[in-house]
Structures are given as C-alpha cells and as structure tokens.
Design a protein around this motif. Structure first.
Motif, PDB file in Angstrom:
ATOM      1  N   PHE C 133      27.066  38.554  31.356  1.00  0.00           N
ATOM      2  CA  PHE C 133      27.013  38.426  32.806  1.00  0.00           C
ATOM      3  C   PHE C 133      27.979  37.360  33.320  1.00  0.00           C
ATOM      4  O   PHE C 133      27.686  36.586  34.212  1.00  0.00           O
ATOM      5  CB  PHE C 133      25.569  38.205  33.298  1.00  0.00           C
ATOM      6  N   GLY C 134      29.171  37.332  32.684  1.00  0.00           N
ATOM      7  CA  GLY C 134      30.236  36.450  33.149  1.00  0.00           C
ATOM      8  C   GLY C 134      30.702  36.887  34.523  1.00  0.00           C
ATOM      9  O   GLY C 134      30.615  38.060  34.889  1.00  0.00           O
ATOM     10  N   GLU C 135      31.204  35.891  35.253  1.00  0.00           N
ATOM     11  CA  GLU C 135      31.569  36.154  36.633  1.00  0.00           C
ATOM     12  C   GLU C 135      33.004  36.678  36.694  1.00  0.00           C
ATOM     13  O   GLU C 135      33.938  35.976  36.314  1.00  0.00           O
ATOM     14  CB  GLU C 135      31.464  34.824  37.376  1.00  0.00           C
ATOM     15  N   ALA C 136      33.149  37.918  37.141  1.00  0.00           N
ATOM     16  CA  ALA C 136      34.496  38.480  37.293  1.00  0.00           C
ATOM     17  C   ALA C 136      34.983  38.207  38.699  1.00  0.00           C
ATOM     18  O   ALA C 136      34.415  38.705  39.675  1.00  0.00           O
ATOM     19  CB  ALA C 136      34.471  39.977  37.023  1.00  0.00           C
ATOM     20  N   THR C 137      36.018  37.387  38.799  1.00  0.00           N
ATOM     21  CA  THR C 137      36.664  37.175  40.098  1.00  0.00           C
ATOM     22  C   THR C 137      37.972  37.951  40.062  1.00  0.00           C
ATOM     23  O   THR C 137      38.406  38.395  39.003  1.00  0.00           O
ATOM     24  CB  THR C 137      36.988  35.692  40.316  1.00  0.00           C
ATOM     25  N   ALA C 138      38.602  38.071  41.230  1.00  0.00           N
ATOM     26  CA  ALA C 138      39.896  38.759  41.243  1.00  0.00           C
ATOM     27  C   ALA C 138      40.848  38.092  40.263  1.00  0.00           C
ATOM     28  O   ALA C 138      41.599  38.756  39.553  1.00  0.00           O
ATOM     29  CB  ALA C 138      40.471  38.743  42.661  1.00  0.00           C
ATOM     30  N   GLU C 139      40.778  36.756  40.186  1.00  0.00           N
ATOM     31  CA  GLU C 139      41.692  36.054  39.291  1.00  0.00           C
ATOM     32  C   GLU C 139      41.366  36.299  37.820  1.00  0.00           C
ATOM     33  O   GLU C 139      42.270  36.571  37.022  1.00  0.00           O
ATOM     34  CB  GLU C 139      41.667  34.545  39.567  1.00  0.00           C
ATOM     35  N   SER C 140      40.084  36.240  37.448  1.00  0.00           N
ATOM     36  CA  SER C 140      39.791  36.421  36.019  1.00  0.00           C
ATOM     37  C   SER C 140      40.097  37.860  35.601  1.00  0.00           C
ATOM     38  O   SER C 140      40.504  38.112  34.465  1.00  0.00           O
ATOM     39  CB  SER C 140      38.349  36.015  35.684  1.00  0.00           C
ATOM     40  N   ILE C 141      39.950  38.804  36.513  1.00  0.00           N
ATOM     41  CA  ILE C 141      40.336  40.184  36.208  1.00  0.00           C
ATOM     42  C   ILE C 141      41.856  40.264  36.069  1.00  0.00           C
ATOM     43  O   ILE C 141      42.378  40.912  35.155  1.00  0.00           O
ATOM     44  CB  ILE C 141      39.824  41.156  37.298  1.00  0.00           C
ATOM     45  N   ALA C 142      42.560  39.554  36.950  1.00  0.00           N
ATOM     46  CA  ALA C 142      44.029  39.575  36.897  1.00  0.00           C
ATOM     47  C   ALA C 142      44.560  38.993  35.583  1.00  0.00           C
ATOM     48  O   ALA C 142      45.551  39.480  35.041  1.00  0.00           O
ATOM     49  CB  ALA C 142      44.608  38.813  38.088  1.00  0.00           C
ATOM     50  N   VAL C 143      43.876  37.966  35.062  1.00  0.00           N
ATOM     51  CA  VAL C 143      44.304  37.387  33.780  1.00  0.00           C
ATOM     52  C   VAL C 143      44.269  38.470  32.698  1.00  0.00           C
ATOM     53  O   VAL C 143      45.220  38.650  31.923  1.00  0.00           O
ATOM     54  CB  VAL C 143      43.397  36.196  33.380  1.00  0.00           C
ATOM     55  N   ASN C 144      43.186  39.223  32.672  1.00  0.00           N
ATOM     56  CA  ASN C 144      43.053  40.272  31.664  1.00  0.00           C
ATOM     57  C   ASN C 144      44.037  41.425  31.904  1.00  0.00           C
ATOM     58  O   ASN C 144      44.512  42.047  30.959  1.00  0.00           O
ATOM     59  CB  ASN C 144      41.607  40.772  31.601  1.00  0.00           C
ATOM     60  N   ALA C 145      44.330  41.678  33.187  1.00  0.00           N
ATOM     61  CA  ALA C 145      45.301  42.725  33.510  1.00  0.00           C
ATOM     62  C   ALA C 145      46.691  42.344  33.008  1.00  0.00           C
ATOM     63  O   ALA C 145      47.415  43.167  32.449  1.00  0.00           O
ATOM     64  CB  ALA C 145      45.327  42.966  35.023  1.00  0.00           C
ATOM     65  N   VAL C 146      47.061  41.074  33.193  1.00  0.00           N
ATOM     66  CA  VAL C 146      48.351  40.609  32.679  1.00  0.00           C
ATOM     67  C   VAL C 146      48.398  40.790  31.170  1.00  0.00           C
ATOM     68  O   VAL C 146      49.349  41.349  30.610  1.00  0.00           O
ATOM     69  CB  VAL C 146      48.577  39.120  33.043  1.00  0.00           C
ATOM     70  N   MET C 147      47.341  40.334  30.499  1.00  0.00           N
ATOM     71  CA  MET C 147      47.305  40.431  29.036  1.00  0.00           C
ATOM     72  C   MET C 147      47.503  41.859  28.557  1.00  0.00           C
ATOM     73  O   MET C 147      48.186  42.118  27.573  1.00  0.00           O
ATOM     74  CB  MET C 147      45.965  39.907  28.513  1.00  0.00           C
ATOM     75  N   ALA C 148      46.865  42.804  29.248  1.00  0.00           N
ATOM     76  CA  ALA C 148      46.935  44.211  28.831  1.00  0.00           C
ATOM     77  C   ALA C 148      48.319  44.797  29.064  1.00  0.00           C
ATOM     78  O   ALA C 148      48.663  45.825  28.483  1.00  0.00           O
ATOM     79  CB  ALA C 148      45.894  45.020  29.589  1.00  0.00           C
ATOM     80  N   GLY C 149      49.098  44.172  29.939  1.00  0.00           N
ATOM     81  CA  GLY C 149      50.426  44.707  30.240  1.00  0.00           C
ATOM     82  C   GLY C 149      50.496  45.476  31.548  1.00  0.00           C
ATOM     83  O   GLY C 149      51.451  46.203  31.793  1.00  0.00           O
TER      84      GLY C 149
END
Lengths: 95, 96, 425, 432
Positions: C133-149
């Motif tokens: 139940f970690g908090e997904a913010t636009a920024e934390s989602i964006a970090v993962n989006a960058v990582m994925a390419g």
C-alpha cells in the motif's frame, strides 16, 4: 574516473504510520479468542484442533469466522464483530 | 554533450551466402510440366485445381505435378529432388 | 491483540506485509507448508506446536519499544551512483528495484521531463498500491516510467493504469500475493493508441513495439516498487509467468466488426481508456474452422478446464479474438453479446470433472451464487454471460487467445486524463 | 522456393497478402530478392469455391508472366544489407547519450522495445573473454533470415540485453540448440502462432549464475533469467531477422516473446533432473530449448495421484491446440514441487507420469472442427495411419515427447505449455 549522477528512489514512502502492536495479554486463561478461517484446505481442521487445545488446556473460549475466499479480504463486518467479542484474533495465510 | 558519439558493434546478423542470381525463366509455358508444392492450408488445393485447369487450357501446359506438404514442416530434400527432376518450373505456396 | 498463523511458504509475505503496513511486531505463528496435504494426525501435531507459540506470544511483553520511527526505503529520495550503465544497473538490481532487465537511470532531469507534459503535479496523489500500500504519486509513477524506458507522452496512460489496478474490485492484493501466476494485462483503447504508436496488430502481445513494451513494463515496476511485491517475499507466485515482465497491447479497433471494449463499457469512442485484467496466462486457440457455430463450440470446449480459477471462484475470462475470426462470427450476424451468451452456455463445466478437493473448495466459494453444488452441477465460467470479456487484437491468422483470469478479480477501465497539449492533433 | 531455385529450376511462390512480406523478406534475407512472388488475397481459406475460381483466373496470368519474364533484375543487389561483408561485426558510430542511443535502436528496429546497453567494443571484448571460441566462429545460422550467429554477434546481442559477461556460454549453447533441424526454428519464428523459445537451465551453472529456479522463476525480478531470455530473443530477432510484421507473422504473439527463461529446481525435484534424463551427467551444465505457444496454469489442490493426473491430462486435451492437429513433439509441463512430490510418493517415475498423461490426454477426433480434422488427417497420416472421426489422437507421437521439469516455489500450481505442433523435439545442449 566516472562522475556521479543522482538517481531517484523508485519505491514509495509507505505512508503507513508505524503502529505499535497492542499490549500483550497476561495469558490466555478466560480470554475469548477469535479465528478467521481462510477457507484453504485443512485450515478448518487446524483451527478446530487449536480451538480444542485452547479450551481444554488454556481455559479460553474460541469463536470461528470463515472467510468466503482465501484471496479476498474478510468483510469489515466480520472483523468488527470479532474485535468486539475477542481479546485475541488469530488470522491465517498460506496453504 | 548531446552531440557526442560512441562506437558500437552492429548487432544485425547477415547470411554468409553472397546473393546469386537464382532466378531462371522459361521461354514459354507451352508443353511444360509445372510442379505445385501444396502447403496443406485450407483451400490451397482448390486454388491449385483451378490453376492447373487454367494453365493447361490457356497456356498449353502439358501437365501438373503436385506434392502436398505437411503443415509448417519444411519439404524434405528427397521430395524437392523428385519434383525438380519431373518439372520445368515449381510453384510453392505460403499463407492462408 | 492479533496473531497471524502462516504456513512456512507464506511467512515471508506475512512479515513483509505486516512491516509495510506499519506493524513490524505483529506476531506470526508459523506452521508447516503445505498443510493442505497433511493428515489429521499431522494437523493435530501442528496445532499443538502452534498453540504453544501463540500462548507464548500472548504472555510476552514487547521488549522492542525503542524501534526508530519510519521505514527505511523512503528516507532517501536521491541516491548518488557512478555515471555508467553497469553501476546504475547494479545498484538497482541489488536493491531489488528492477525486473532484471536494464533500466534507464531515473535522474531528476528525466523524471521532470517525464512529468513536464503530463498535466500532473509531481506530488499529486494517485493511489495506494497493494500489497505494501505504498503511495503512488505522479512523481513516483514517473520515476518507474523513466526506468522502464517510457516516452514522456506515455505517462498519462500509465497513471490511469495505476488508478485502475488500485480499484478495490480489481483485488490487486490478491493478484500480487497469490501463488497463482497472475500478471496484469494492460489493454488500451481510443485515439491515444495511434498517437503513441502502440501495436494492436501483428505480434501485439510480443516484442518489438516501444509503447507496448515500456508501458506494460512500467506498470509492473510500479507494482513491484511502489506496491512492494518482490518475488519470494510478498509475491508468492509458485512459478509466475513471462507476462509478469509485461503484458500489454491495444485493441485492433480498425478491424473489429463490433464495438471496441471502451465503448462497450460506456466510454465515448473518442475517449482514450485503459483496462486492466488479472491474467493467469495465455492460451493459443488455433482453429481453421470458418463456420461460426463450430468456432464457438471449439472456443467453448477450450474454456472448459477442470483446473481454472474461473470455475473455482467464478471469474472473468477474456478472449482475444483475431480479426479474421471476429469477422467470420460477425458475418454470420452474431453480435458480441451473442458470442458471449453462446460461450457462456456452452462452457458450463460438469462439476464431476473437478477433483474432490477442488470441488469442495468450489462448493464453499460459490455457494452464495449457485446454492448447493453437487457432482451433477453444471458450473458456469462466470456469473453471467456479460462477464466474459471479448476484445479483437492481432494481425492476420486464425489464432485467437484465451486469457484465463485470476478469478477473484474484475477488470477495471479508467479514462486517460489528457491535457490540451496532448490532445492537439 | 529457394530450395527449388537453387537446383536451377524456375521457381515461383504464391503468397497470400498477409504472407507476402514474409516471402519477400525471407527471399531477400537469403540473398534472393529477385525471386518472383504471385500475390493472392488473404485469407483465401474462407473463400467459397466460386471466389477461389476468380482468384485463380486473376492469378494465372501473373504466374505465366512471372515464370517467363526475367523481371526486375535491377532490384537484385541494390540493398547492401543483404550482403555479408565478412564475419566480424562492423563498428558503427551512434550517439553516446543514452536516450538518443535508445531512440536509434527504436528507429532501426534493433530491439524488443526496452532500453538496451550499448554494445561498445570494450563491453563485447569483456564478454568474449568468457569463451575460448574465436569471435568469428559461426555458432549457428538462425532462421528465418539464416543470419550467421558468430560468437561475436551473440556477445553483441547479449551485451544489449544486459547480460553479465559470464552468461555468454549459455547463449552460445542456446543458439546451437535452436538451430537444430528437429527444433524447426523457421516454423516457430515465422508462424502466425504465438510461438517463442523457453530456455531451461540445468546443472551447476544455474547456481553459479544465480538463475532463479524457485518462487516466481518464470516471472520478473532475476537478472540472469530476465537477460538470458531477452538475450536469446534479440539473437532471434536481430540475427535471425524475425522482425514482427515482417518475417515474424504472429497474429498476437505472447508475453513470453520478451523473455522466457528459468532453471530447473533440482533440489526440489524428486526425480532425476532434465539433463540427466536426456543423457548428460549431473555435473554437466545444459540448456534446453522448448517452443511453448503460451502458459496455462493447472491449479489443483488434488492430493491423489489419479486425480492429479486426470486433471492435468484433461487440461492438455483441447480441440484448438496445435499439438493434436500437427502431432508435434514438445508439449511441456513445469510441475511444482508439491505436485511432483504427490506423484513420486505413489512410486511413479517421470517415465510413468509421461506414459499415464499420454494415455489420458488422447483427444477424440470428433471434437475437432471439419477443417482442423482434415489437416490432422493430412498432417498425421504417416504417424497414425488412416484417421477417422472415431480415432483417439495422442498429443505427441510418443509418451517420451511430453517434457517435464520441476520448478518454482511452494504452491499447488503446474504450468502447462502447449507445443507448437511442428517441433519434433525440445533440444538440449551442453554449456561449455
């Protein structure tokens, strides 16, 4: 020499406050113990055995509530009832 | 920075065979034997039936030889050799 | 006071989740796994052992009151690492922040660029992602989006997908922690598909398209990094499946003779919509039949398996129908609803084909829906014909695909929120 | 077509529109872009007799023309990409910025859609240090483009996938394995089926490289599993030339086409591990390639052998599978340790399990559609003799063809992987 870069942590702040587990009981004698059965094979038997041991050996009383499905959370109402009635709640996972 | 370049190795594989001009042509279809390798897909044999009739009727092909293939498995060397020996040209099929 | 009883195989899940939820001290009493195959005498023995532990827990005063507040992972937002591919990848792999494949380093610049055109504020709260139940913010989602390419343009799609997986009816907690091989299939509809160049045609579930690959991957990275589901810890999948790297495609709306999924679900054809589906795998349905009734029979017979959660739990099975086959069905005058009804009727499974153990489980789980289940009951694959999902995807070929569901899950659709900048033609 | 043309006979291919690209690309990849193709509308399988007649009437003139005219010989030799300049890979200049480099990969279709590590000469050299084989040695020719997989080219693709240098020998063995004729890689790579290649590792190397054989071994999270599976995919696409939409004709494909790799859980396996079953020593390290068309979860809490086998066989037998129609040799089961334990407890050997499953999974030919039945009669006549609607079709020619490994962590799941029907056998190679 390679220069450093800064990268961002991809995990999330849990946002979940660290909560203390409620105080321990001073033993099981006379306590009401609730079980939530996860409906997995044999878990009902395990609970039945444990309830029997609780009553015969620790002089506690037990209540069992069955979850409909192992992989969905127990209904709020089931929890509310158990918390109301019990001094200790035992839940299960695994099979 | 953005304009900097580096050297990398090409990851693409190429066949070692140098291309040869394999295409051969016939002077005409009159009196020729045409081979069909039927890919075993639905309806292909009907298409071959019709083509056989038309090639013979319209272009004077003398006969048509057929080999029916088993699904996606390549045709064996022996079968190809036998077709090549019998035919003046070979037509294969793919797709369905 | 609460105590959890876990089988050994699940104790990692129990501990990690208790910790993630802020109860690191929650007592666990561990029993032997798999207790499902123990005899009654063995169960008695396990019960004795377990009660002993519980009694001890009940008496034990907590001696670790001085635990420092706060978890470990959120303490540091920026990490310094040597600026080369090997060091960055090594760091992320050591911390279990990747799926095992190389990542793009999520530098602040890249993350800011990712967010810049999205219309989302960095700290905008999106959802809490199970099981941690970690908090997904636009920024934390964006970090993962960058990582994925991902390209910056993909972010709103990913954010909508994170909203969708967090809807209660999707039951992400179940999907992420089960022993089942469940992945999240991300299906995209609407004008965004062509704008992002997503693949809805040949090999749409396979490799080769950047938007499909990186969007599907980013969603699974969010599930792992923000949701906290790490294989062998909270993620208990026995074997999992390759779809857990990613499972993503778009619907082939151009060649679909019926309504596309998002329109069927009440969105406008011009909306861009994501749909998430809890998928157990993918099964090729290959038939060269050109006859609508025969095709439906073959499909239905393939759905009928005596080992699927769809039957045990009453699920939401999906079919990907190839354009060729969809056009044969539609050409015979069948609407999508007709196809669903026919499949639902023909795919009833005689309960006797289940093993006794599985039948007992099914009986408990479906009693509210079906009443008493006996050997003679014909079990429907879903509560109603309408619950069967149908989507048209792929290129030429006679292949359709059955995507069995995790069972305790319902697919969720969410509209992609695009700002004016992104909807410009 | 190429085979016939090589024997100096005029040759022509009839392709339906959907396959015309495959035909052209493959002829080009093989260096014969000039070979003629007559195109018919796709799909012709659904046309009625009358429509077929029209198609034939339209096509016959093309065929006559193509067989008798020399055509566009100009096209021949124009595209330098079809030439092999030599066996060593060429160095090319690309942007060093990570994002720009990845954009270039996307534009050139050199990848699977994920970010890749730049295959610089330094990284490739470091990887080549993990084999004694010469960089220009040809390990295999990879269908359908039959590109030369040299040791160096395999290393280049491995670097791009993110493999550690010590993974190289696994991919060398895997490239040899997929090129074995019995594996029929051409069929797997260019079919409309969702075919892919699943890599199984056995022996000491699995532990040495940290390949996951336990919890979530087919899923994400492990460096070796993820990049080895991906490394093979890049070899298949970049060296084999199987670009989606061109030579790769998969209708939908499957997620296993990105990466599909695990090790056998030899510790939890109550029987001999796969490589020992296939004649290798327990101390050998091997890689086995399997051609699954997807994954189907067999979830059963059955604790009884006959129940368990009955359910597994029931799942294997379905009328829309390629195994029964084409009679291939590679349906595969990844058993959980719990299921394997139940079978072994009752004294069954792996061979017994295969025999029982093979018997129980026979499919009544009645259940096939008319067209699939006709294909089965054609495809399996040599193996089974005359096939009628009363025939019971075995899933594979012999019980031994059913593949079994034990993998994964706790749980009552077995994953069934139907075969592609036209692979004769999964192939195992020793990793050296």
């Amino acid at each position: 020499m390679t220069a450093n870069i800064f990268v961002m942590n991809p995990t999330a702040a849990g946002g979940n406050e660290q909560a203390a587990v409620p105080e321990a009981l001073d033993g099981l004698r006379g306590k009401v113990v609730g079980f939530i059965d996860n409906s997995k094979p044999n878990f009902d038997h395990l609970i039945a055995e444990m309830a029997e041991i609780l009553e015969s050996r620790y002089a506690a009383r037990s209540i069992v509530r069955r979850k409909r499905l192992a992989s969905i959370p127990a209904e709020d109402q089931v929890f509310a009832e158990l918390v109301q009635e019990c001094d200790l709640v035992i839940t299960g996972s695994g099979d | 920075m953005a304009n900097e370049s580096m050297r990398v190795l090409d990851p693409i594989g190429v066949p070692s065979v140098r291309p040869q001009q394999l295409r051969k042509v016939l002077s005409g279809l009159e009196g020729k034997v045409i081979g069909f390798i039927d890919n075993g897909k639905p309806n292909f044999h009907y298409l071959v039936d019709d083509l056989e009739e038309l090639l013979m009727q319209k272009y004077g092909v003398s006969s048509v030889v057929r080999h029916r293939k088993r699904g996606s498995v390549p045709v064996g060397d022996a079968a190809i050799k036998s077709m090549v020996d019998q035919c003046d040209a070979i037509i294969t099929g793919s797709g369905d | 006071m609460a105590i959890e009883v876990c089988s050994t195989a699940f104790s990692g899940l129990g501990r990690s989740q208790a910790k993630a939820l802020g109860y690191p001290d929650l007592p666990l009493a561990v029993v032997r796994h798999p207790f499902g195959s123990l005899s009654r005498a063995e169960i008695r023995w396990e019960a004795e052992e377990c009660m002993g532990k519980i009694a001890a827990f009940a008496k034990q005063a907590r001696n670790d009151r001085a635990r420092p507040p706060g978890g470990g992972t959120d303490a540091v937002r920026l990490i310094a690492v040597a600026d080369d591919a090997e060091s960055v990848n090594l760091l992320f792999r050591e911390r279990q922040w990747t799926d095992g494949l190389p990542i793009v380093p999520p530098t602040r610049e890249r993350v800011e660029h990712m967010l810049s055109r999205s219309g989302y504020m960095p700290n905008e709260f999106i959802a809490r992602v199970a099981p941690a139940f970690g908090e997904a913010t636009a920024e934390s989602i964006a970090v993962n989006a960058v990582m994925a390419g991902c390209d910056a343009e993909y972010l709103p799609v990913l954010i909508a997908a994170v909203e969708a997986i967090s809807a209660p009816e999707f039951n992400l907690q179940g999907i992420q922690t089960t022993t089942n091989p469940s992945a999240v299939w991300l299906l995209v509809n609407g004008p965004i598909v062509s704008r992002l160049g997503m693949n809805s045609g040949i090999n749409c579930l396979g490799q080769g398209n950047w938007a499909n690959a990186t969007l599907g991957r980013a969603l699974h990275l969010v599930m792992q990094n923000i949701g906290g589901a790490i294989g062998g810890e909270m993620d208990r999948a026995t074997m999992g499946q390759p779809g857990k790297y990613l499972f993503c495609c778009a619907e082939n709306e151009a060649e679909n003779p019926w309504q596309p999924v998002h329109v069927e679900r009440g969105f406008s054809a011009n909306d861009s919509v994501v749909t998430v589906i809890g998928a157990e795998g993918s099964l090729n349905l290959n038939t060269h039949s050109k006859d609508a009734l025969e095709i439906l029979r073959i499909f239905a017979e393939t759905l009928v398996r005596p080992s699927g959660n769809d039957y045990f739990l009453c699920g939401e099975p999906w079919l990907i129908i190839s354009p060729e086959t969809a056009n044969i069905l539609s050409g015979e005058g069948l609407a999508k609803g007709d196809v669903k009804r026919s499949l639902w009727e023909q795919s009833k499974l005689p309960a006797r084909r289940l093993t006794d153990v599985d039948l007992n489980l099914t009986r408990i789980r479906r009693i509210a829906e079906l009443g008493e289940v006996t050997q003679d009951t014909m079990l429907p694959i879903a509560t109603a014909a309408g619950s069967i999902g149908i989507v048209v995807c792929g290129g030429p070929g006679t292949h359709s695909m059955y995507i069995p569901s995790f069972g305790n899950t319902r697919s969720v659709s969410r509209k992609v929120r695009l700002n004016a900048y992104q909807t410009e033609p | 077509m190429v085979e016939a043309a090589k024997r100096e006979v005029p040759a022509l291919a009839i392709c339906s529109t959907a396959f015309a690209t495959l035909g052209k690309s493959q002829a080009k990849a093989l260096g014969h872009a000039e070979l003629p193709i007559a195109i018919v509308p796709h799909p012709f399988g659904i046309r009625d007799r009358e429509e077929l007649r029209e198609i034939a009437a339209k096509t016959v003139d093309d065929i006559a023309k193509l067989l008798c005219e020399s055509g566009d010989v100009e096209a021949f030799g124009k595209d330098s990409a079809t030439f092999s300049a030599g066996r060593r890979a060429e160095q090319i200049t690309v942007p060093s910025d990570f994002d720009d480099f990845n954009r270039l990969l996307m534009e050139r279709h050199w990848g699977d859609g994920f970010p890749a590590i730049a295959p610089t000469p330094e990284r490739v050299t470091k990887m080549l240090a993990h084999t004694s084989r010469a960089p220009d040695e040809i390990v295999a020719r990879i269908a359908p483009g039959y590109g030369e997989a040299t040791v160096e080219r395999i290393a280049i693709n491995a670097v791009m996938a993110g493999c550690r240098p010590e993974y190289l020998p696994v991919l060398l063995a895997a490239a040899e394995a997929v090129a074995d004729p019995d594996f029929n890689l051409q069929g797997i790579q260019s079919t409309t089926n969702p075919g892919t290649v699943f890599l199984i590792l056995n022996g000491p190397i699995a532990r040495k490289l940290g390949v996951n054989s336990g919890n979530n071994c087919l899923g994400q999270g492990n460096w070796a599993n993820a990049t080895l599976g991906r490394g093979l995919r890049l070899i298949l696409q970049n060296i084999g030339g199987a670009l989606p939409g061109e030579m790769d004709r998969a209708t939908q494909g499957q997620p296993g086409k990105y990466s599909f790799c695990c090790a056998e859980n030899e510790e939890a396996n109550p029987w001999e591990p796969l490589h020992v079953e296939r004649g290798f020593s327990a101390n050998d390290s091997t890689v086995t390639v399997v051609p699954p068309l997807g994954t189907w979860n067999i979830n059963t809490h059955a604790k009884d052998v006959s129940d368990l086998l009955r359910v597994m066989a029931d799942v294997m037998a379905f009328p829309a599978g390629s195994d029964y129609v084409y009679g291939g040799g590679a349906p595969w089961l990844v058993l959980s340790a719990e299921h394997a334990f139940i079978l072994k407890r009752e004294g069954l050997s792996k061979r017994d399990v295969k025999q029982r499953l093979w018997e129980l999974s026979k499919l009544s030919a009645k259940r096939l559609s008319e067209k699939d039945f006709a294909r089965t009669q054609n495809g399996r006549r040599a193996e089974l003799g005359e096939i009628t609607r009363e025939s019971m079709l075995p899933i594979s020619p012999r019980p031994e063809c059913i593949g079994i490994i034990v993998a994964g962590g706790p749980g009552t799941h077995t994953v069934y992987m139907p075969g592609s029907g036209y692979t004769k056998s999964a192939i195992t190679r020793k990793i050296v």
